[in-house]
Enzyme design. Structure first.
Site, short mmCIF file in Angstrom:
data_model
loop_
_atom_site.label_atom_id
_atom_site.label_comp_id
_atom_site.label_asym_id
_atom_site.label_seq_id
_atom_site.Cartn_x
_atom_site.Cartn_y
_atom_site.Cartn_z
CG HIS A 19 -1.83 -1.21 1.26
ND1 HIS A 19 -2.98 -1.35 0.50
CD2 HIS A 19 -1.72 -2.36 1.99
CE1 HIS A 19 -3.54 -2.53 0.77
NE2 HIS A 19 -2.78 -3.15 1.65
CB SER A 75 12.67 18.11 -19.45
OG SER A 75 11.84 19.25 -19.57
#
Length: 460
Positions: free
Chosen positions: A154, A277
């Site tokens: 989780h 990027s």
């Protein structure tokens, strides 16, 4: 100009591979159609349905045949299928023997059998790629057998594991996929020759003889009965690809999350400019992972399309068959692309052992709370131990203190754990790996992949 990523000159080698595109390109497809027609002529000559010389001439013409693709495209647009236009061209090339081309066959006989030939070649390529991936994962599992890291459930710290264990779990999926592929091939690599309605009526009593001879010529399995409207075999094949790419996407999801700056535990191979990027110079994006995840999503959608396309009407379908033409080639190319990205990414994966250990220690020992609780339970009882350790964890978290310090201040728990030395030992994550190392070794040994082992089967 391309309208598909997998055929794009810009994106094609990112989302697919040249080898798999070659398997399903127009030229290769025509070659497979012609291969089946030539094999059919040889098979019928063996059975005595057409003259032996005619089969020889057809085979010779097929070997030298180059289709007029522009003409084929124009006539296919009119007919709706490419076989009749192709048979016209091949018959012309075969001269007098052309009268025997496609004897007693129907369009779907040729197209389905040609598809099976393509699938045999495509599966061979996937087997090679998957074998490379298995070898890479086995190396990671062995090299990082004892590399400690946090196991997360989780998205939270759960228990200590090793990176080698994680890689071995990844590897286990592909061991199963290879087993599935071995089981699938006898069901999938089967010829299709059944005539207009599947009864082979055009060949009288010799139909099954021709069918068997054709499959022998092409080294394909002989069908138990007509399958041209029973498409579970093809749906299973694309369903298998969905499973395979789903497993690749599981790895890609793990790696991309572990690449996040907050984790920094692994990184895709560094190639100047890769993952860059256009505006942020610091970026190193998980490009291979992103492509794998995208490809897997598309293949899963194609699997759904194939399951829907398995619903054929009567003895010849009205639409589902054409849906396969869309789904099958694309699914194989996308799967090959996902595998290529996975092999590239994992072969050069950067593993930061130090960062893994730092992340493991980030909660100040809370990750071994279960170990503490289980050790104290033998003295205090399980429920009491759980409550006491739960409270200690709460205090440690709220006050940003190591769990070991909080435990040492509680006399009853300290005594139950064997004093300060016992607490220190239990708070060491390497002492709470359970059967982690044995499971890694067992998987590697089962596949004959564990090298440098001692007589006990452990790395020497």
């Amino acid at each position: 100009m391309s309208t598909s990523l997998i055929d794009s000159r810009i994106f094609g080698d990112m989302f697919g591979t040249a080898k798999m595109r070659q398997v399903f390109c127009d030229e290769a497809l025509i070659d497979r159609y012609v291969e089946v027609e030539a094999a059919l002529a040889r098979a019928q000559a063996r059975v005595g349905i057409i003259p032996g010389q005619a089969a020889t001439d057809i085979a010779r013409a097929a070997g030298a045949f180059t289709a007029d693709i522009d003409r084929l495209a124009r006539e296919t647009l009119i007919v709706g299928y490419p076989i009749l236009p192709l048979v016209r061209q091949l018959s012309e090339a075969a001269g007098e023997a052309g009268r025997y081309v496609h004897w007693g066959a129907t369009t779907q006989d040729i197209m389905d059998t040609a598809l099976v030939l393509q699938l045999r070649q495509a599966i061979g390529e996937l087997e090679k790629q998957t074998g490379m991936l298995q070898a890479t994962l086995a190396r990671l599992a062995q090299d990082h057998r004892e590399t400690l890291m946090a196991g997360r459930t989780h998205l939270q710290h759960a228990l200590p594991i090793t990176f080698g264990y994680k890689a071995a779990v990844w590897l286990s999926m592909f061991d199963r996929h290879m087993a599935r592929l071995r089981e699938l091939k006898p069901r999938l690599l089967v010829g299709s020759f059944s005539g207009a309605a599947g009864t082979l009526a055009s060949l009288g009593s010799q139909g099954l003889q021709v069918q068997r001879a054709l499959c022998e010529e092409l080294d394909l399995g002989v069908p138990a009965i007509t399958w041209h409207v029973a498409r579970d075999n093809l749906a299973e094949a694309v369903g298998f690809l969905a499973l395979l790419t789903g497993s690749l996407a599981k790895i890609a999801t793990d790696v991309s999350l572990m690449m996040a700056n907050e984790f920094g535990e692994v990184a895709e191979p560094f190639v100047p400019g890769r993952g860059a990027s256009s505006t942020m110079p610091q970026k190193r994006n998980p490009i291979s992972c992103e492509v794998i995840i995208a490809n897997a999503k598309a293949v899963r959608q194609n699997a759904a399309l194939m399951f829907d396309a398995a619903v054929h009407d009567f003895e010849r379908s009205t639409g589902p068959w054409q849906a396969e033409w869309l789904a099958i080639p694309q699914s194989f190319v996308l799967t090959a692309g996902a595998l290529a990205n996975a092999v590239f990414m994992l072969e050069g994966l950067t593993v930061d052992k130090q960062r893994m250990r730092q992340n493991l220690d980030i909660t100040g020992g809370l990750i071994v709370a279960e170990a503490i609780m289980m050790a104290a339970a033998s003295v205090l009882g399980r429920q009491a131990a759980h409550e006491r350790v739960y409270e200690a964890c709460k205090q440690a978290a709220e006050n940003a203190r190591p769990l070991s310090q909080v435990l040492a201040e509680q006399a009853d728990i300290c005594d139950a754990l064997g004093g300060a030395a016992g607490i220190e030992r239990l708070c060491g994550p390497e002492s709470y790996l359970g059967s982690t190392l044995a499971m890694v070794d067992g998987l590697l040994m089962a596949g004959g992949r564990l090298s440098g082992t001692s007589s006990e089967g452990r790395p020497a």
